[in-house]
Design a protein around this motif. Structure first.
Motif, short mmCIF file in Angstrom:
data_model
loop_
_atom_site.label_atom_id
_atom_site.label_comp_id
_atom_site.label_asym_id
_atom_site.label_seq_id
_atom_site.Cartn_x
_atom_site.Cartn_y
_atom_site.Cartn_z
N PHE A 80 0.64 -0.81 0.19
CA PHE A 80 -0.06 -0.04 -0.23
C PHE A 80 1.18 1.48 -0.29
O PHE A 80 1.67 1.54 1.30
CB PHE A 80 -0.51 -0.18 1.31
CG PHE A 80 -1.82 1.13 1.61
CD1 PHE A 80 -2.76 0.69 1.73
CD2 PHE A 80 -1.56 2.47 1.88
CE1 PHE A 80 -3.87 2.04 1.57
CE2 PHE A 80 -2.26 2.94 2.99
CZ PHE A 80 -3.62 3.34 2.06
N ASP A 81 0.96 1.70 -1.42
CA ASP A 81 2.23 2.91 -1.10
C ASP A 81 1.89 4.15 -1.22
O ASP A 81 0.62 4.68 -2.38
CB ASP A 81 2.95 2.93 -2.37
CG ASP A 81 3.78 3.59 -3.47
OD1 ASP A 81 4.30 4.09 -2.05
OD2 ASP A 81 4.55 3.57 -3.85
N LEU A 82 1.47 5.09 -0.01
CA LEU A 82 1.21 6.10 0.03
C LEU A 82 1.68 7.35 0.47
O LEU A 82 2.47 7.40 0.94
CB LEU A 82 -0.08 6.04 1.62
CG LEU A 82 -0.07 7.40 2.34
CD1 LEU A 82 -2.13 7.36 0.75
CD2 LEU A 82 -1.23 6.96 3.41
N LYS A 98 4.50 8.81 1.87
CA LYS A 98 3.73 9.27 3.50
C LYS A 98 4.52 7.65 4.13
O LYS A 98 5.09 7.73 5.21
CB LYS A 98 2.64 9.36 3.42
CG LYS A 98 2.21 10.43 2.50
CD LYS A 98 0.47 11.14 3.37
CE LYS A 98 0.57 11.52 4.92
NZ LYS A 98 -1.07 12.01 4.48
N VAL A 99 3.96 6.89 3.36
CA VAL A 99 4.21 5.34 3.94
C VAL A 99 4.59 4.38 2.81
O VAL A 99 3.47 4.55 2.42
CB VAL A 99 3.25 4.97 5.07
CG1 VAL A 99 1.87 5.26 4.81
CG2 VAL A 99 3.42 4.13 5.71
N VAL A 100 4.84 3.15 3.24
CA VAL A 100 4.62 1.95 2.10
C VAL A 100 4.94 0.94 2.74
O VAL A 100 4.82 0.42 3.80
CB VAL A 100 5.98 1.67 1.89
CG1 VAL A 100 6.15 0.12 1.36
CG2 VAL A 100 6.74 2.60 0.85
N GLY A 101 3.26 0.48 3.55
CA GLY A 101 2.48 -0.38 3.79
C GLY A 101 2.49 -1.82 3.60
O GLY A 101 2.52 -1.53 2.59
N VAL A 102 2.69 -3.13 4.11
CA VAL A 102 3.00 -4.35 3.35
C VAL A 102 2.01 -4.68 4.25
O VAL A 102 1.50 -5.17 5.46
CB VAL A 102 4.78 -4.62 3.97
CG1 VAL A 102 4.81 -5.52 2.97
CG2 VAL A 102 5.30 -3.13 3.34
N MET A 103 1.40 -6.40 3.96
CA MET A 103 0.67 -6.94 4.56
C MET A 103 1.76 -8.37 2.62
O MET A 103 2.14 -8.47 2.26
CB MET A 103 -0.43 -7.25 3.66
CG MET A 103 -1.66 -6.38 4.24
SD MET A 103 -3.17 -6.76 3.52
CE MET A 103 -3.12 -8.38 4.02
N GLN A 104 2.01 -9.43 4.51
CA GLN A 104 2.92 -10.57 3.79
C GLN A 104 2.43 -11.81 4.32
O GLN A 104 2.16 -11.80 5.46
CB GLN A 104 4.31 -10.49 4.08
CG GLN A 104 5.36 -11.69 3.99
CD GLN A 104 7.05 -11.33 3.59
OE1 GLN A 104 7.40 -9.87 3.61
NE2 GLN A 104 7.37 -12.28 4.10
N ARG A 105 1.89 -12.12 3.57
CA ARG A 105 1.13 -13.93 4.13
C ARG A 105 1.87 -15.37 4.56
O ARG A 105 3.46 -15.48 3.43
CB ARG A 105 0.58 -14.15 3.01
CG ARG A 105 -0.09 -15.40 3.04
CD ARG A 105 -1.34 -15.25 3.08
NE ARG A 105 -2.03 -16.75 3.85
CZ ARG A 105 -3.48 -16.64 4.87
NH1 ARG A 105 -4.56 -15.37 5.33
NH2 ARG A 105 -3.62 -17.69 5.02
N ASP A 106 1.90 -15.05 5.41
CA ASP A 106 2.71 -15.87 6.18
C ASP A 106 2.40 -17.49 7.17
O ASP A 106 2.14 -16.52 8.65
CB ASP A 106 4.06 -16.14 6.53
CG ASP A 106 5.00 -17.61 6.93
OD1 ASP A 106 4.46 -18.03 8.23
OD2 ASP A 106 6.05 -17.49 6.92
N ALA A 107 1.38 -17.92 7.02
CA ALA A 107 0.41 -18.37 8.09
C ALA A 107 0.91 -18.68 9.28
O ALA A 107 -0.01 -18.53 9.93
CB ALA A 107 -0.37 -19.47 7.26
N LYS A 108 1.73 -19.30 9.30
CA LYS A 108 2.73 -19.45 10.21
C LYS A 108 3.27 -19.23 11.65
O LYS A 108 2.77 -18.21 12.25
CB LYS A 108 3.19 -21.03 9.88
CG LYS A 108 2.85 -22.84 11.05
CD LYS A 108 4.40 -23.10 10.17
CE LYS A 108 3.86 -24.70 10.36
NZ LYS A 108 5.12 -25.54 9.38
#
Lengths: 158, 158
Positions: A80-82, A98-108
């Motif tokens: 999410f590049d704001l 303003k901010v670089v938001g990140v969601m990174q998938r790792d179920a464990k």
């Protein structure tokens, strides 16, 4: 000081257990990833304090698989590049990041926050973290509403 | 009717000369290309009639080379992806696609318009052309102002 081997092993184990939540690394090269969609959030919007400006979403290949199939595999990363949005002369243009938001998938690794790690990097910094240990309250609290969509708000715009 | 060989050759030559400007093909897979930058053009802006909405610029690898070096090689393609911009509840979101504008670099083929071919494809159509033979007046007339930058308006936003 010399620790007996057993104590040393214990120290390692304790430090592993006591370590804070797994860190989400800065998403290198995300600007070369697929552009998913964009949106402008203006003054007066409920999310303006946190997300005011123009934001672009970018997805790596595994995240694109998730947008297509509805299931995001481990390794999927959404950015999410704001940027500041400058409204002037009947146009809105992009300003400073303003901010670089990140969601990174790792179920464990991120099982306590829906299998996603959340982080934000301030401005153009690759190291200045603005979420850290607050992912549950600062990010997942809202994303939880999207449980049926694996906690993702955005859709890919063809 | 049987044409003597010389007349036949002449007919071919004439048809080549009389052919319209070289066509710019629809830019297949441009949505996977680098996202260069974005902008919203609102009612009241001088370009609103033509370009009102939110637009995203995408560049293929050769065009990215041009953004970096200032010189766009043949084969560089820049896409101007224009969508409706829906302003509501203090947010601007993306709507239907209005047009896919294309600049394609070929110094020889498009020598009369600065070495760039210009085309627009209506909405989500890959075949409905909205510029055609009017590239000089509909596109190049404005782009000419950017001669020092090889007729390109946009800059890559890192």
């Amino acid at each position: 000081m010399k620790l007996p081997f057993a104590a040393f092993t214990l120290a390692i184990a304790a430090s592993t257990l006591a370590s804070p939540l797994a860190e989400v690394p800065f998403p290198a090269n995300y600007r070369t990833w697929m552009h998913v969609k964009s949106m402008v959030i203006e003054p007066g919007h409920a999310l303006h304090a946190a997300f005011g400006g123009i934001h672009h979403l970018y997805a790596n290949d595994k995240a694109m698989q998730g947008y297509r199939d509805g299931s995001f595999p481990d390794g999927a990363i959404i950015v999410f590049d704001l940027l500041e949005a400058t409204a002037k002369d009947n146009a809105v243009t992009e300003g400073a990041r303003k901010v670089v938001g990140v969601m990174q998938r790792d179920a464990k690794k991120f099982s306590t926050t829906g299998g996603w790690g959340f982080e934000g990097f301030a401005g153009d910094s690759k190291t200045q973290r603005v979420v850290g240990a607050n992912a549950a309250s600062a990010c997942f609290a809202c994303h939880q509403a999207q449980r049926a969509r694996e906690y993702v708000f955005s859709n890919y715009r063809p």
